[in-house]
Each structure stands twice: as structure tokens, then as C-alpha cells.
Design a protein around this motif. Structure first.
Motif, short mmCIF file in Angstrom:
data_model
loop_
_atom_site.label_atom_id
_atom_site.label_comp_id
_atom_site.label_asym_id
_atom_site.label_seq_id
_atom_site.Cartn_x
_atom_site.Cartn_y
_atom_site.Cartn_z
N SER A 185 6.58 8.28 22.38
CA SER A 185 6.11 6.72 21.87
C SER A 185 5.34 7.09 20.70
N VAL A 186 5.52 6.18 19.64
CA VAL A 186 4.66 5.89 18.65
C VAL A 186 4.69 4.61 17.97
N MET A 187 3.55 4.40 17.08
CA MET A 187 3.76 2.84 16.41
C MET A 187 4.53 3.08 15.00
N GLY A 188 4.96 2.23 14.83
CA GLY A 188 5.68 1.97 13.65
C GLY A 188 5.30 0.49 12.89
N GLN A 189 5.58 0.21 11.58
CA GLN A 189 5.47 -1.00 10.63
C GLN A 189 6.57 -1.28 10.25
N VAL A 190 6.60 -2.81 10.33
CA VAL A 190 8.01 -3.21 9.63
C VAL A 190 7.83 -3.38 8.24
N GLU A 191 8.63 -2.91 7.47
CA GLU A 191 8.67 -3.02 5.90
C GLU A 191 9.96 -3.64 5.38
N SER A 192 10.12 -3.94 4.07
CA SER A 192 11.08 -4.87 3.65
C SER A 192 11.36 -4.40 2.16
N VAL A 193 12.68 -4.56 1.63
CA VAL A 193 13.02 -4.32 0.42
C VAL A 193 12.48 -5.39 -0.63
N GLY A 194 12.11 -6.48 0.08
CA GLY A 194 11.53 -7.80 -0.75
C GLY A 194 9.94 -7.30 -0.50
N ARG A 195 9.49 -6.77 -1.47
CA ARG A 195 8.12 -6.29 -1.47
C ARG A 195 7.54 -6.34 -2.98
N ALA A 196 6.28 -6.74 -3.13
CA ALA A 196 5.67 -6.95 -4.52
C ALA A 196 4.37 -6.57 -4.05
N THR A 197 3.52 -5.62 -5.13
CA THR A 197 2.22 -5.52 -5.01
C THR A 197 1.62 -6.22 -6.30
N LEU A 198 0.67 -6.89 -5.64
CA LEU A 198 -0.04 -7.80 -6.81
C LEU A 198 -1.43 -7.25 -7.11
N THR A 199 -1.45 -6.96 -8.65
CA THR A 199 -2.50 -6.09 -9.09
C THR A 199 -3.44 -7.08 -9.78
N ALA A 200 -4.59 -6.50 -10.24
CA ALA A 200 -5.57 -7.20 -10.94
C ALA A 200 -5.18 -7.15 -12.21
N PRO A 201 -5.33 -8.34 -13.18
CA PRO A 201 -4.84 -8.20 -14.37
C PRO A 201 -5.57 -7.92 -15.32
N MET A 202 -6.96 -7.81 -14.86
CA MET A 202 -8.03 -7.33 -15.71
C MET A 202 -9.18 -6.74 -14.73
N THR A 203 -10.05 -6.20 -15.57
CA THR A 203 -11.52 -5.69 -14.57
C THR A 203 -12.19 -6.94 -14.52
N GLY A 204 -12.69 -6.88 -12.98
CA GLY A 204 -13.53 -7.85 -12.73
C GLY A 204 -13.86 -7.71 -11.06
N ARG A 205 -14.30 -8.65 -10.73
CA ARG A 205 -14.54 -9.17 -9.10
C ARG A 205 -13.65 -9.88 -8.53
N VAL A 206 -13.17 -9.48 -7.28
CA VAL A 206 -12.06 -10.21 -6.64
C VAL A 206 -12.82 -11.23 -5.84
N VAL A 207 -12.37 -12.50 -5.87
CA VAL A 207 -13.00 -13.68 -5.27
C VAL A 207 -12.06 -14.32 -4.74
N GLY A 208 -12.26 -15.64 -3.89
CA GLY A 208 -11.28 -16.24 -3.07
C GLY A 208 -10.79 -17.19 -4.33
N PRO A 209 -9.82 -18.08 -3.49
CA PRO A 209 -9.59 -18.20 -2.17
C PRO A 209 -8.63 -17.25 -1.63
#
Length: 330
Positions: free
Chosen positions: A46-70
Motif C-alpha cells: 500500500s502506497v499513496m498516489g496523486q492524481v495528475e492530468s494531461v491538462g496541466r499548466a504551470t503559471l510562472t512569474a512574469p517579472m521579478t517581484g513579490r507574490v501578493v494576493g488575492p
């Protein structure tokens, strides 16, 4: 009849009764019995697994700065939802200064246009003011576009998982969040190399959440361990499985198939740390130590000095000792 004859008759009667009752002694324990059978046993891990998907996108910082909300709540979000902002150092101050410059050059242009009508300044002065105004307006619009790029939005509906905490200072291109869609989900489990060697592509595994249980098929087993020392195992889920990308599942992987002996669980008795069964040998109890390999649906798979077809005590076994006479009942 003489005393000698009477004594002889009495001895013969006692001998007859002893022979008659020898098969079932008066102190025999009434029991029920069961038969030992061979069975096929699949060992699992028995192990733990995580659901993944082909519909995936990684959102990256467009510039150098501080990550703020919301920051959006972790879970499923709709397309177009603002995930976070990246506050570039000094951008707000530069934008305010650019807007102030637009206001100043507009005022200067309007003043010079009035002076031109009054004949006080030359047309070249107005043209220079017009160029300054348009330059300031262009600079402000560029900064406004840069400020708009600070917002990270979800390109499609899916499950969001943040990779940095609010307030983190990041460089341009740093991954901020990962968005996974629902299209064709699969499960990734990380296992130790010694377990990976015992897995086979195409084997069926069990997957389970709090509200759903199903089957999955092992699609691939990694050939090398990651930096963590674990090997990636990919499992394909059945169509329309009610799971979301990013969700954790309990995965039961088949590791080997072997033969084992099966007896009802009730036949196993614990004496201290030792598990054993009582075998019926010619009407007497014979304890046999066993090792329990697994339990399923009221039956135990065991290993020990037994053979298929042996008879073991099912009920009444807690009263037995080695050599106890048995009275087998249906």
C-alpha cells in the motif's frame, strides 16, 4: 457362583466397558472442524498516489517581484480566475510618476496651444510640447500593460496547487502555481526501488478515496530513482473516475502471486505471540504453529506444517491442549 468366578466376571465386564468407551473418552471436548485448502494469494503493498492530468499548466512569474494576493482557495477554480499578482519593485511608483508626467505634458501642451493662438510662441514650441505629451502617454501605457501582466489568471478550469507562499520574492520565470485540468487523469505513486522491481506493467491495482473505490492498471514503472530515492509508478484510471487532479489516493499494488493454505479465521488460536491451529489426528488435538499471511472475507491464508485436506478444529479450540481427545460434531 464362587467368589473366584464372580471376580473373574467383574474383571471381564470392566475390560469390556473400557474397550467400548476407549474411542470417545468421557472427557473428550466437543468441537467442529474444517478442511484445509490450497489457494492462490496475491501479495500487495500500500502506497499513496496523486492524481495528475494531461491538462496541466504551470503559471510562472512574469517579472521579478513579490507574490501578493488575492490567492485563490486551494481546489477547483474556474477559467479566468485571478490566481495571484506579482508586485514588481518600484512599479507602482513608476506608474504614478508616469501618470503625473502625462498630466504635466498635457497641461504644457494646452498652455502652449493658447500662447500660439495669442501669437506669443512659435509653432515649433507647440510641436515640441505635442511630442513630449505623446512620449509621456506612451510610457504610461507601457507601464500600465506591465502592471496588467502582474496578474496570473487560470487559462482553464481545474485544480490549483500553489508552489510558493504569499509574500515570497521571486525572479521572473519562477513557478508560482500549478493548474491541472480534468482531461484524462492518471495516478503517480512514488515507491522504493526494492518494491518497483516486483511490479509488472499491465497488472491491476486498487485505488481508493474516502468516497470511491476502483481499479487502475500499472502503465509504467520508472527505470531510475529520483533525487528522493523513490521510483515513479504511473497508473491509468478507469474512464469517468470521480477524482480531481491534485487529489491523493490510497493505492494497493500487486507485488507477487504465490500458493498458500486457507483456513477459516476462527480456526486460528493465539498462544502468547504464537499463532497456531489444532489438527485432528486420530481424534486427538495436535497443535501446529502457523504464520498468517493475510485475511480476507473471513478466511486466513497461512503457512505452516499442514497439507491440503487436513482437518483443523474450528470451534472449541480455545479449550484444547496437545493430545486432548476430540468429539467431532456436525
Amino acid at each position: 457362583m464362587s467368589m473366584t468366578d464372580a471376580s473373574t466376571v467383574l474383571r471381564k465386564l470392566c475390560l469390556f466397558l473400557l474397550i467400548t468407551l476407549w474411542g470417545v473418552p468421557a472427557w473428550a471436548v466437543p468441537v467442529t472442524v474444517a478442511t484445509v485448502h490450497n489457494s492462490t494469494w496475491t501479495q500487495t503493498a500500500s502506497v499513496m498516489g496523486q492524481v495528475e492530468s494531461v491538462g496541466r499548466a504551470t503559471l510562472t512569474a512574469p517579472m521579478t517581484g513579490r507574490v501578493v494576493g488575492p490567492f485563490a482557495p486551494t481546489g477547483t477554480i474556474a477559467a479566468g480566475t485571478v490566481v495571484a499578482h506579482v508586485d514588481a519593485p518600484g512599479l507602482r511608483a513608476r506608474l504614478q510618476a508616469a501618470r503625473a508626467q502625462v498630466d504635466y505634458t498635457r497641461t504644457a501642451l494646452q498652455r502652449n496651444e493658447q500662447l500660439l493662438r495669442d501669437g506669443v510662441v512659435a509653432r515649433a514650441t507647440v510641436e515640441a510640447s505635442q511630442a513630449s505629451y505623446e512620449q509621456a502617454l506612451g510610457d504610461a501605457r507601457a507601464l500600465q500593460a506591465e502592471a496588467k501582466d502582474q496578474a496570473l489568471t487560470a487559462p482553464f478550469t481545474g485544480s490549483i496547487r500553489y508552489l510558493v507562499a504569499p509574500g515570497t520574492v521571486v525572479a521572473a520565470g519562477t513557478p508560482i502555481a500549478r493548474l491541472s485540468g480534468r482531461a484524462r487523469p492518471w495516478v503517480e505513486a512514488l515507491v522504493p526501488p526494492e518494491l518497483a522491481f516486483r511490479l509488472h506493467v499491465g497488472a491491476r491495482a486498487s485505488v481508493q478515496t474516502d468516497r470511491w473505490r476502483g481499479r487502475a492498471r500499472i502503465h509504467s514503472v520508472g527505470n531510475s530513482a529520483r533525487q528522493s530515492g523513490l521510483v515513479s509508478v504511473i497508473l491509468h484510471l478507469p474512464a469517468h473516475a470521480p477524482v480531481l487532479p491534485g487529489q491523493w489516493l490510497s493505492v494497493t499494488l500487486p507485488t507477487a502471486t504465490r500458493q498458500a493454505l486457507t483456513v477459516p479465521v476462527a480456526a486460528i488460536v493465539m498462544h502468547g505471540a504464537q499463532s497456531l491451529v489444532y489438527r485432528d489426528e486420530a481424534g486427538r488435538a495436535q497443535p501446529v504453529p502457523v504464520r498468517v499471511l493475510g485475511v480476507e472475507d473471513g478466511y486466513a491464508r497461512i503457512a505452516g506444517a499442514l497439507r491440503s485436506g487436513d482437518t483443523v478444529v474450528l470451534s472449541g479450540n480455545t479449550r484444547l491442549r496437545a493430545g486432548t481427545p476430540l468429539e467431532v460434531r456436525e
